[in-house]
Design an enzyme around this catalytic site. Sequence first.
Site, PDB file in Angstrom:
ATOM      1  N   GLU A   1      67.425  34.666  90.917  1.00  8.73           N
ATOM      2  CA  GLU A   1      68.652  33.938  91.288  1.00  8.73           C
ATOM      3  C   GLU A   1      69.160  34.422  92.646  1.00  8.73           C
ATOM      4  OE1 GLU A   1      71.779  34.474  88.430  1.00  8.73           O
ATOM      5  OE2 GLU A   1      72.947  32.776  89.181  1.00  8.73           O
TER       6      GLU A   1
ATOM      7  N   ASP B   1      81.034  31.545  93.187  1.00  9.64           N
ATOM      8  CA  ASP B   1      82.030  31.788  92.146  1.00  9.64           C
ATOM      9  C   ASP B   1      82.980  32.957  92.409  1.00  9.64           C
ATOM     10  OD1 ASP B   1      80.134  30.019  91.269  1.00  9.64           O
ATOM     11  OD2 ASP B   1      79.900  30.894  89.288  1.00  9.64           O
TER      12      ASP B   1
HETATM   13  C1  GLC Z   1      76.510  29.908  89.460  1.00 10.42           C
HETATM   14  C2  GLC Z   1      76.511  29.804  90.975  1.00 10.42           C
HETATM   15  C3  GLC Z   1      76.524  28.344  91.365  1.00 10.42           C
HETATM   16  C4  GLC Z   1      75.332  27.639  90.722  1.00 10.42           C
HETATM   17  C5  GLC Z   1      75.274  27.884  89.221  1.00 10.42           C
HETATM   18  C6  GLC Z   1      73.967  27.423  88.597  1.00 10.42           C
HETATM   19  O1  GLC Z   1      77.671  29.403  88.912  1.00 10.42           O
HETATM   20  O2  GLC Z   1      77.588  30.482  91.535  1.00 10.42           O
HETATM   21  O3  GLC Z   1      76.482  28.202  92.758  1.00 10.42           O
HETATM   22  O4  GLC Z   1      75.355  26.292  90.993  1.00 10.42           O
HETATM   23  O5  GLC Z   1      75.393  29.257  88.943  1.00 10.42           O
HETATM   24  O6  GLC Z   1      72.864  28.014  89.220  1.00 10.42           O
END
Ligand code: GLC
Length: 421
Positions: A388, A164
Site C-alpha cells: 500500500e 486520510d
Molecule cells: C485509504 C486511503 C485512500 C484510499 C483507500 C483505499 O483510505 O487513504 O486514499 O483510496 O484507503 O485504498
Amino acid sequence: MTTLSLSDQAIAILRGNDRGGYTVPTEGLYPYQWNWDSAFAAYGFAEFDLPRAWQEIETLFSGQWQNGMVPHILFHQKDDGYFPGPDVWGTDKCSGNAVSSSGISQPPVAATFTRALFEKDIAFGKEKLEALFDKFVAWHGWFMRHRGESGAICVTHPWESGRDNAADWDAAMANVDASNVGDYTRRDTSHVNPEMRPTKRDYDVYLSILYFARDNGWDEQRILDDGLFRVADPTLTFTLLRANRDLKWMGEQLGRDVSEIDGWIVALEEGVKSLWNEDIGCYDAKDLRTGLFAGNVTSAAFLCWYAGIDDKRMLPHLERFLIASPHAVASLDPTSPHYNPKRYWRGPVWVIVNTLIGIGLEDAGYRSEAERIRSDCARLIEGGGFAEYFDPEDGTPAGGGVFTWTAASWLAWVSKDPKEA
Ligand code: GLC
C-alpha cells in the site's frame, strides 16, 4: 527478479482483486470499490485489457448520485470486514441511486486516466466516452458547485482528500468535538498493525463528521454552512484542474461544447493561488472555518506540475525532499515535527502519488526529477512488493499488501521506458 515477472505479478494482482467489473484495493482491508483506486486500476488494466479498463470506469459511474457526485466508496456487496459500512453512512434515501455508497467523493483522477484509455484506441474509446462524457461533466460540476466556494476545492471530510490522516487536517480536526461518538469497533486495525494506521482520536473525529452529515440527510448546503470540517485541499484542487483540462480535450474530440469546462479551468487556475502560504513558501491546505493555513509541506503540493502549473518556487522543496529520503517522495516534509515514516499519510511514500507527481514533472520537462522518482518506485516494488505504501527511509513495505493501485502504477508508469511514458 526481472521486470517481466514483476509485470506478470502486477497483472495477477489486478485480476485477483477483480470482483467482476470492479476491483477492490486489496483483499480484507478494503473490500469495496474505491473511487480513485478504481481510476488507477483502469490505468493499469489498459496495459493488457482495454475493455476491462473501460468497464472499471463504467462501474464507478454506476454509483453516481443524482446531484452528480461520484462517491468515494461503492458498497456493491456487503462485507463485515470493513467499518464504517453502508448502514453507518445511511445514504440510500438521498443518493437517488440503487447502489449503496459513502456520502463524500475522492480526488478526481478518473478523467485523466480515462483520457489515457481513450488515446490507446480512439475509435473504441469514442463509443465508450459518448456514454460517459456527460457523467464526468456532472461530477466535475458538483465539485465546482459544492466544494469550490474559496476558489480552491475543499474537502468536507478528511477521507474525501484521499490522504486520510495527513497533518493538513490536524488543526481543523482538533476543533471537532468527538465526545458523543459512542462505541464502535474498527476493523482496519485487525488487518494491519495499528502503529501504521490513524489513531483512535482520528477515528472518533472521522465518525463525528460523518454522523453530522448523515443526520442532516447529506444536504450539501447544510454541510457547508454548519458542518464540522471544511478545508481547502491541494490534492483535490490540483487533480480537478488537471481532470478538467483532460475532460475539455476529450469533449473537443467528441465535438462537444466545452465552454463550461473552460470556465472551470480559468476559475481553478485563479483558485490555486489562494492555497499559496507565504509563510512556508508552498501550496498548503487552508481551514475555511478559521481562515488559517495548516503550515505543512506535503507531497500534495508537488501535484502543481500535474495540474499544468509550472511553479518554479516549488522546485527547491522538491529537491529537498529528494535529498532527505533515500526512497522519495515522503508524504510529509521529513523535517516536520509531525513526520512519522510508518504512519500512513504522515511520512510514508505512496507509489500512486509518486506516479501523479512523475507524470506532471514529465509533462513540464523535468526529466531527471521524474526519473529519480520512477527509479525509487521501481526499487521499492522490487524490494518490497506491491504494498500500500513504503517507509521512505529504509523502504520497508507497510500497510496492506498486494495493492491494486500499486500494481496498476507499476504497469502504466513505473515500469515504462521514460521515452515511451
Ligand atoms: C485509504 C486511503 C485512500 C484510499 C483507500 C483505499 O483510505 O487513504 O486514499 O483510496 O484507503 O485504498
